[in-house]
Design an enzyme around this catalytic site. Structure first.
Site, PDB file in Angstrom:
ATOM      1  NE  ARG A   1       8.747   9.054   1.840  1.00 43.27           N
ATOM      2  CZ  ARG A   1       7.574   9.571   2.231  1.00 43.27           C
ATOM      3  NH1 ARG A   1       6.466   8.851   2.145  1.00 43.27           N
ATOM      4  NH2 ARG A   1       7.517  10.795   2.694  1.00 43.27           N
TER       5      ARG A   1
ATOM      6  CG  ASP B   1       3.115   6.294   2.619  1.00 35.67           C
ATOM      7  OD1 ASP B   1       2.069   5.738   3.011  1.00 35.67           O
ATOM      8  OD2 ASP B   1       4.119   6.460   3.341  1.00 35.67           O
TER       9      ASP B   1
ATOM     10  NE  ARG C   1      -1.727  -2.026   3.281  1.00 32.81           N
ATOM     11  CZ  ARG C   1      -1.983  -2.369   4.531  1.00 32.81           C
ATOM     12  NH1 ARG C   1      -3.179  -2.159   5.033  1.00 32.81           N
ATOM     13  NH2 ARG C   1      -1.059  -2.918   5.289  1.00 32.81           N
TER      14      ARG C   1
ATOM     15  CE1 TYR D   1       7.968   0.480  -2.109  1.00 31.41           C
ATOM     16  CE2 TYR D   1       8.651  -1.506  -0.963  1.00 31.41           C
ATOM     17  CZ  TYR D   1       7.665  -0.595  -1.307  1.00 31.41           C
ATOM     18  OH  TYR D   1       6.391  -0.765  -0.848  1.00 31.41           O
TER      19      TYR D   1
END
Lengths: 256, 256
Positions: free
Chosen positions: A202, A52, A50, A111
């Protein structure tokens, strides 16, 4: 009722993330609206990650159950027809077993975080990279990254809103790639794990940037990790640089 | 009065091309407005290539004369400050001799044309590529390209509005590159020449696309060239795929 897996690419800048929220423009909500235009009702869609608000995807995976028979290729074509102005694209579609789950069947996630490193502002990659004007020491960042690889309690590197029960995660790989592109010099930070905590990538990238800028030593990243304290984390990097690249399964659902 | 050379990158989609026009949003006009904010009046800027509406640049070169002393680095920083929301970036700036001319001193120009070849629409590269859904035969395109390399009368491949006196041009190289990108399979068509006619690259690309799609044989491209007739050209490809990559000079004005 057949179950379909979708491979999805999107430009996250104009969306409030993946997950449907009332009155917000979300990726899940936009795809469900496209489905409703095919006369398929609004079956819920379950995604592997999910993402951001502002985060992009190159290979998000989701599944849904459809009451009627549909050729997978026809389903992706019909969805793309309704999604084409939305910057969401269905890259692939396949029928999967009824107990297959986009999120829970996933065994690996990849990622990438893109940093544009140059003086001049971004023109072609605006909202697709984190633009940093100052020089970053990639060797120091790579050195710091080594401390984060492996199984650790990542409390320092997860959002205060993270809902995971356990902060223990195994980061399989964290590599830093220097890349000359036609639009300037970029630094790509690749992270691979079975699963991630909320804002983990992040938080890690924002901390590594501090190392690259010379504000932190690599050793301080190790100390921050060992502190198991959210307050020990560097600043969280902006969402625009982050891409969900790929989801791994024991068997590739899209293999032809 | 010192003369400055600028290396400029821009996202062409929202501009009516390089050249200033009253009441139109142009790249030249936008840079001249930025200059006026530095208290430098509105000195005219001369570009190496006057790109059309929608066409991008990775390395446009322009020159201008400024009445006051300015450090080149300070000039580029100040311009970028005023241009940053406009998707125009000054990549480099240097003082050049007073008889140096961005356009007339140029001895080589390099353009690239990007085709995104996949079923799904573009999400991250919207207005940065020509999206073609059907399969293109790259070998056939490469075969056809060979007929266009060298010195020819390119009347077939120039706009009816082209102002060049002579349609005779030498195309030094025309190469077709297959490229797997993180956003899908792309075909990059590189064109190198001392100078080009108006719409020459887009006319060539549109014609090569017909060959890739199987509608034309490579030999028909040779016939079209030999016809020296604009009506013999294939459809002109859209501007969004085209990039002015680089301008070559006898001596690189930006060499440090």
């Amino acid at each position: 009722m057949p179950r379909f897996a979708l491979k999805i690419e999107y430009h996250g800048a104009k969306f409030c993330g993946w997950q449907k929220q009332s009155k917000q423009n979300t990726i899940q909500g936009t795809i469900e609206t496209a489905l409703s235009k095919l006369g398929l009702g609004r079956p819920p869609i379950f995604a592997a990650g999910r993402t951001d608000s502002g985060v992009h995807a190159l290979g998000q995976v989701a599944h849904l159950d459809i009451p009627t028979k549909f050729e997978p290729f026809r389903l992706s074509e019909a969805l793309n027809y309704h999604l084409k102005a939305k910057r969401i694209a269905i890259l692939d579609c396949a029928i999967v077993p009824c107990d297959w789950h986009a999120r829970f069947s996933a065994i690996k996630r990849h990622y990438v975080y893109r940093i544009l490193s140059r003086r001049a502002p971004a023109t072609h990659t605006e909202k697709l990279v984190w633009h940093i004007k100052k020089y970053l020491d990639i060797n120091a960042m790579q050195h710091a990254a080594i401390y984060l690889v492996g199984q650790h309690d990542f409390t320092t590197f997860r959002s205060a809103h993270c809902q995971a029960e356990n902060p223990l995660k195994t980061l399989d790989q964290l590599t830093i790639e220097a890349k000359n592109t036609s639009h300037g010099f970029e630094i790509h930070i690749h992270a691979y794990a079975r699963s991630f905590l909320h804002r983990q990538v992040r938080s890690i990238v924002g901390t590594l940037e501090r190392v690259g800028a010379g504000a932190w030593s690599p050793k301080e990243v190790q100390k921050a990790l060992e502190a198991r304290d959210r307050m020990a984390c560097g600043p969280v990097s902006p969402p625009f640089g982050l891409y969900l690249v790929d989801i791994g399964y024991a068997e590739d659902p899209f293999k032809k």
